[in-house]
Design an enzyme around this catalytic site. Sequence first.
Site, PDB file in Angstrom:
ATOM      1  N   HIS A   8       0.850  -1.188   0.000  1.00  0.00           N
ATOM      2  CA  HIS A   8       0.000   0.000   0.000  1.00  0.00           C
ATOM      3  C   HIS A   8       0.881   1.231   0.000  1.00  0.00           C
ATOM      4  O   HIS A   8       1.987   1.219   0.553  1.00  0.00           O
ATOM      5  CB  HIS A   8      -0.919  -0.001   1.227  1.00  0.00           C
ATOM      6  CG  HIS A   8      -2.022   1.009   1.153  1.00  0.00           C
ATOM      7  ND1 HIS A   8      -1.841   2.319   1.550  1.00  0.00           N
ATOM      8  CD2 HIS A   8      -3.311   0.905   0.731  1.00  0.00           C
ATOM      9  CE1 HIS A   8      -2.979   2.976   1.376  1.00  0.00           C
ATOM     10  NE2 HIS A   8      -3.881   2.152   0.880  1.00  0.00           N
ATOM     11  N   ASP A  48      -8.002  -4.514  -0.515  1.00  0.00           N
ATOM     12  CA  ASP A  48      -8.521  -5.115  -1.742  1.00  0.00           C
ATOM     13  C   ASP A  48      -8.372  -6.630  -1.782  1.00  0.00           C
ATOM     14  O   ASP A  48      -8.991  -7.285  -2.619  1.00  0.00           O
ATOM     15  CB  ASP A  48      -7.799  -4.521  -2.959  1.00  0.00           C
ATOM     16  CG  ASP A  48      -7.969  -3.022  -3.054  1.00  0.00           C
ATOM     17  OD1 ASP A  48      -9.121  -2.575  -3.047  1.00  0.00           O
ATOM     18  OD2 ASP A  48      -6.954  -2.304  -3.121  1.00  0.00           O
TER      19      ASP A  48
END
Length: 435
Positions: free
Chosen positions: A311, A370
Amino acid sequence: MTSENNNTEFAELKIRDKIFKLPILKASIGQDVIDISKVYSEADCFTYDPGFMSTASCRSTITYIDGDQGILRHRGYDIKDLAEKSDFLEVAYLLIYGELPNNKQYNDFTKKVAHHALVNERLHYLFQTFCSSSHPMAIMLAAVGSLSAFYPDLLNFFKEADYELTAIRMIAKIPTIAAMSYKYSIGQPFVYPDNSLDFTENFLHMMFATPCEKYKVNPVIKNALNKIFILHADHEQNASTSTVRIAGSSGANPFACVSTGIASLWGPAHGGANEAVINMLKEIGSVENIPKYIAKAKDKNDNFRLMGFGHRVYKNYDPRAAVLKETCKEVLKELGQLDNNPLLQIAIELEAIALKDEYFIERKLYPNVDFYSGIIYKAMGIPPQMFTVLFATARTVGWMAQWKEMHEDPEQKISRPRQLYTGQVHREYKTIKER
């Protein structure tokens, strides 16, 4: 660093043998910020920060992230507490107004949202202009932008009540438009909102009911979607939120601003990653193939990328992913798929292997939000092309909270990033015959 009588700390910047004092702005928690707003006027220099990795564009009291520790808080509340104990509209109220509502405030807010869930009937004609193969995000993007034509009274703002009404209208109508985008893409008639249902139930109803058959909302599915919406509600100054703020800084109407956020979110590096995770898990195919694909991910010459790991901000386990992992198991158990869902089996084993592999540990590549959300959506019957639409539905709350905060901030002005020009210095024009 130096300090003066008013206890303000300063950083010293030396440019061409001249020292400039830059105030250090104190954060209530997290990193302090060096105020560089006067560097250009005093030192005749800009600062260079591609992607704004080290630049704070605003002061905000909405969301706090500590990527190293894996912390995400809204108005001071941990995201896990909100996901486990709250509901989406309560979190929406918190983000917009700064405090959790009491019982009366909550009831009034939910009634207002339900009241504004209908969209103008003429909007239906806009949907009919799209071909049947149109991506739901393309339809949603156009429909949200068109709302400014239906609400000209909210194109200019002068009272706090106008900001609140706009936020409520947006939160209420985006789910309706999202469901309409889905229905149109599969050739089914639109389903109107039902004010007897709560926010999440109503969305599922508009997605899956038909005129000939009502949709009975499974409470486990409803609870899971409620958590997903909360986990996606806001995430500080990400690409789409920054886009909304930049558009809003020009005085653009809020419907146009949110449509720019939707456009930014549509990018595969931002909102489309969970669909990419599903495609990756399908490509891996089985647990036995995981070592081969781990090796491919490490190979710089291989085009394969491990999606759902890493991320831009988090250098630890994404706290949202931890909630979604358990939520995923709850949903699949309810649907009788916990022990026989191949995508979940691959995902769990892939995560276990990656978290023990030095390659991923050194690079701080942990599962992100996700990684599991796409599996949940797929189990619910939501197709991959709708994943980002649901992301936008939830993130609208954050966009409106950030948009409202921006308009209430006396420091804010129209956004105007600078550049480091590296092009031609000066050239004389020649006619086309002389070239």
